[in-house]
Design a protein around this motif. Sequence first.
Motif, PDB file in Angstrom:
ATOM      1  N   PHE A  23     -41.873  23.332  29.920  1.00  0.00           N
ATOM      2  CA  PHE A  23     -40.549  22.752  29.807  1.00  0.00           C
ATOM      3  C   PHE A  23     -39.595  23.934  29.803  1.00  0.00           C
ATOM      4  O   PHE A  23     -39.933  24.998  29.245  1.00  0.00           O
ATOM      5  CB  PHE A  23     -40.434  22.059  28.442  1.00  0.00           C
ATOM      6  N   HIS A  40     -35.610  24.607  28.618  1.00  0.00           N
ATOM      7  CA  HIS A  40     -34.348  24.093  28.091  1.00  0.00           C
ATOM      8  C   HIS A  40     -33.264  25.139  28.303  1.00  0.00           C
ATOM      9  O   HIS A  40     -33.349  26.258  27.793  1.00  0.00           O
ATOM     10  CB  HIS A  40     -34.473  23.715  26.606  1.00  0.00           C
ATOM     11  N   TRP A  52     -27.541  19.952  20.500  1.00  0.00           N
ATOM     12  CA  TRP A  52     -26.982  18.962  21.408  1.00  0.00           C
ATOM     13  C   TRP A  52     -25.514  19.301  21.625  1.00  0.00           C
ATOM     14  O   TRP A  52     -24.763  19.429  20.656  1.00  0.00           O
ATOM     15  CB  TRP A  52     -27.015  17.554  20.787  1.00  0.00           C
ATOM     16  N   HIS A  74     -28.763  17.962  30.282  1.00  0.00           N
ATOM     17  CA  HIS A  74     -29.079  17.564  28.905  1.00  0.00           C
ATOM     18  C   HIS A  74     -27.993  16.605  28.428  1.00  0.00           C
ATOM     19  O   HIS A  74     -27.120  16.211  29.200  1.00  0.00           O
ATOM     20  CB  HIS A  74     -29.219  18.822  28.012  1.00  0.00           C
ATOM     21  N   HIS A  75     -28.046  16.236  27.135  1.00  0.00           N
ATOM     22  CA  HIS A  75     -27.138  15.192  26.650  1.00  0.00           C
ATOM     23  C   HIS A  75     -25.652  15.535  26.838  1.00  0.00           C
ATOM     24  O   HIS A  75     -24.814  14.643  26.898  1.00  0.00           O
ATOM     25  CB  HIS A  75     -27.383  14.900  25.161  1.00  0.00           C
ATOM     26  N   TYR A 118     -35.898  16.943  34.166  1.00  0.00           N
ATOM     27  CA  TYR A 118     -35.427  16.229  32.976  1.00  0.00           C
ATOM     28  C   TYR A 118     -33.983  15.848  33.265  1.00  0.00           C
ATOM     29  O   TYR A 118     -33.154  16.727  33.544  1.00  0.00           O
ATOM     30  CB  TYR A 118     -35.515  17.181  31.776  1.00  0.00           C
ATOM     31  N   ASP A 134     -35.162  11.305  28.579  1.00  0.00           N
ATOM     32  CA  ASP A 134     -35.092  11.416  27.130  1.00  0.00           C
ATOM     33  C   ASP A 134     -34.445  10.175  26.520  1.00  0.00           C
ATOM     34  O   ASP A 134     -33.451   9.688  27.025  1.00  0.00           O
ATOM     35  CB  ASP A 134     -34.254  12.655  26.821  1.00  0.00           C
ATOM     36  N   ALA A 193     -32.988   9.914  23.557  1.00  0.00           N
ATOM     37  CA  ALA A 193     -31.964  10.115  22.519  1.00  0.00           C
ATOM     38  C   ALA A 193     -30.637   9.495  22.940  1.00  0.00           C
ATOM     39  O   ALA A 193     -30.162   9.701  24.049  1.00  0.00           O
ATOM     40  CB  ALA A 193     -31.784  11.602  22.258  1.00  0.00           C
ATOM     41  N   GLU A 227     -42.437  15.654  17.986  1.00  0.00           N
ATOM     42  CA  GLU A 227     -42.254  16.887  18.764  1.00  0.00           C
ATOM     43  C   GLU A 227     -42.991  18.039  18.080  1.00  0.00           C
ATOM     44  O   GLU A 227     -42.781  19.206  18.375  1.00  0.00           O
ATOM     45  CB  GLU A 227     -40.759  17.197  18.912  1.00  0.00           C
ATOM     46  N   TRP A 252     -35.416  23.513  20.677  1.00  0.00           N
ATOM     47  CA  TRP A 252     -35.600  23.410  22.130  1.00  0.00           C
ATOM     48  C   TRP A 252     -34.743  24.418  22.893  1.00  0.00           C
ATOM     49  O   TRP A 252     -35.161  24.961  23.891  1.00  0.00           O
ATOM     50  CB  TRP A 252     -35.276  21.991  22.597  1.00  0.00           C
ATOM     51  N   ASN A 286     -30.852  16.981  16.530  1.00  0.00           N
ATOM     52  CA  ASN A 286     -32.172  16.464  16.932  1.00  0.00           C
ATOM     53  C   ASN A 286     -33.127  16.348  15.752  1.00  0.00           C
ATOM     54  O   ASN A 286     -34.337  16.444  15.895  1.00  0.00           O
ATOM     55  CB  ASN A 286     -32.747  17.390  18.009  1.00  0.00           C
ATOM     56  N   ASN A 325     -36.376  13.807  15.613  1.00  0.00           N
ATOM     57  CA  ASN A 325     -37.606  14.155  16.335  1.00  0.00           C
ATOM     58  C   ASN A 325     -38.157  15.509  15.925  1.00  0.00           C
ATOM     59  O   ASN A 325     -39.329  15.791  16.135  1.00  0.00           O
ATOM     60  CB  ASN A 325     -37.348  14.173  17.840  1.00  0.00           C
TER      61      ASN A 325
END
Length: 694
Positions: free
Chosen positions: A48, A50, A61, A99-100, A145, A185, A187, A243, A289, A650, A653
Amino acid sequence: MKRCLFIGIIFTLSLFEFGCKKVDGPAPFGPVPTENQMRWQEMEYYAFIHFSLNTYTDQSWGYGNEDVGLFNPTELDARQWARICKEAGMKGIIVTAKHHCGFCLWPSKYTEYSVKNAPWKNGKGDVIRELADACKEYGLKLGIYLSPWDRNSADYGKPEYITYFRNQLTELLTNYGDIFEVWYDGANGGTGWYGGANENRKIDRTTYYDWKNTYKLVRKLQPNIVIWNDGGDRADLRWVGTEGGWVGETNWSLLNATGDVPFDMLHYGVENGDSWVPAEVNTSIRPEWFYHPGEDSKVKTLPQLMDTYYNSVGRNGTFLLNFPIMPNGLIHPNDEKAALDLAAAVKEAFADNLAKNAKAEASNSRGNSQKFGASKAIDETTDSFWATDDEVKTASLTIDFGKPTTFNRFMAQEYIRQGQRVKAFSIEALVDGNWKEIAKATTIGYKRILRFPTVTATQIRFSITDSKACPVISNIGVYNAPQILTAPTIIRNQAGEVTIIPADTESEIYYTLDGSEPTSSSIKYINPVQTGDGKVEVKAIAFDPASGKSSAVTGEQFDISRKDWKIIGIQDEKAYRILDGNLSTAWRHGNETKLPVDLVIDLGKELTLSEFKYYPEQNSWQPSTITNYEFYISMDGKNWKKTSEGEFSNIKNNPLWQTKKFDRVNARFIKFRALKNTEDNNNIGYAEFHLITD
Ligand code: FUL
């Protein structure tokens, strides 16, 4: 004469046919994997990545309004990422394209919030392109992702956003070659910038995204892909409900196509589920992450990563290990070292399969045929298998090494193309002429690895004690993995006393208090050490005198001692567990407490503060984890000033240390106010609460 020869041939042929009567293989039992799921499962281990604006803001986030101008990874080198992943034995890379926070690592046509408006390469850069090229060069697969939740988009929550989301997906699944996996994801935190609206937007996860049609689009654009979704809408793969880097010891690759999926189903699968939805274990090489400089010394140690390997690949899952990218665009050397050390340790542990040249015998083989005989389980190929007759659901396979052989690992694989069958099995060893049980387990699936104390035996017996249908075993391995010492844990209590806790009873502990690297010539730890009231850095190793091997170093930087701190307004003495330094002890307010609730501490004297740290209680059955907080300071315990407020992004998780910095301020009292928890109820707990002082 001719006639005789003819009759002779016919006779021989029919004898041949009679002796080798055709034995059919077992029919599939229950749900089975698709070819895409099979290919994915065989990858076993992949990365992964990030990387986003969070990398530049030290956040978990982003809120959606972070400045695009921050994104300037001047040394970005996707070939470095690919090289490390390749050398680490990984088979692919999944990258956070969005991402978010909504920031896109590729120049999407559909938003201005992307690399095209960043200073990096004067807006001409495309991280996904560079990574796709690097993956090709290194023979790795690429995964995407794409966060469904988008805190930047003004349309988030409206039907228009779904079109936007699908447009972005189409760009990513059309322009970058083959994509092996797409990650959605789950979230959905609610609050966000949303084009300046700055509000809380709630969506109904079961209907809003219309996953059915999105999945159709994905499969049309990438027919060989697997789709990950976190349980809400059944796709090809499932989240494991944590996680933390593990899936259940019992792990069925099955779920039901409809109905709720509580966390324990994500951990263990559903024994009689109607769909094949195997488990992917995702975890980060560091606690968080995204990259946070404060975690450079918190990279997971070899024993921790090795545990994760056994608890994922070794439990019928795949292992998705995250690298956070630094602001300069590279993987940190500590992370690289940890991943390469893991690769070397895995290679060493499984280098020599002791079952390979041994003699194998089974209690039953399908139709008595060689084709499905015991030797097929030790031939180190996955396309042949040992199987029993249909009605035989318990059976054993004995491996004779021919001489005393030392081992501590057992590996088994089911031929899952025909379904997952085994419910329970045991391992026995023939030690000095007596059979001794050395391990017992439940499911096998694609791969199961058992660890047990080292034993020397001439034979090993693998007994399937319960199975849904006749067992079909494609591979068995027996190994002798070298011992890896686990680093000790260091805690400092309220009075400033340091305790170092070893992970095993045999190794010795050595430590330093001056920041230097400990060796077996450093101070030997015997009893807790009084380290006074000031700040102190403690480093420690475990050392095995027999082998001369040392563990990795554990290092902890402790702030001033908290011996004068008093918790105000809580009568329960046990509340001091919040200050005892021990992450596994906790205290929680009673259930009758209504939010908001306060933790008020008198620091005993005026201190200069710049940061607080909260570690939630680790109770997954009755979570008491704070998600939203306010932090106040005071000189007299009466007049309060708010110095920080916000969310622990986060934490649900990934319930680890939460650190919040604020402008330096003097205070005698602090108040940590909990506004909300992960469950929307009143349970509020704390394992630890610390302050960083000047
Ligand atoms: C979580 C996200 O909220 C985290 O930020 C991270 O991306 C992780 C892989 O999934 O749910």
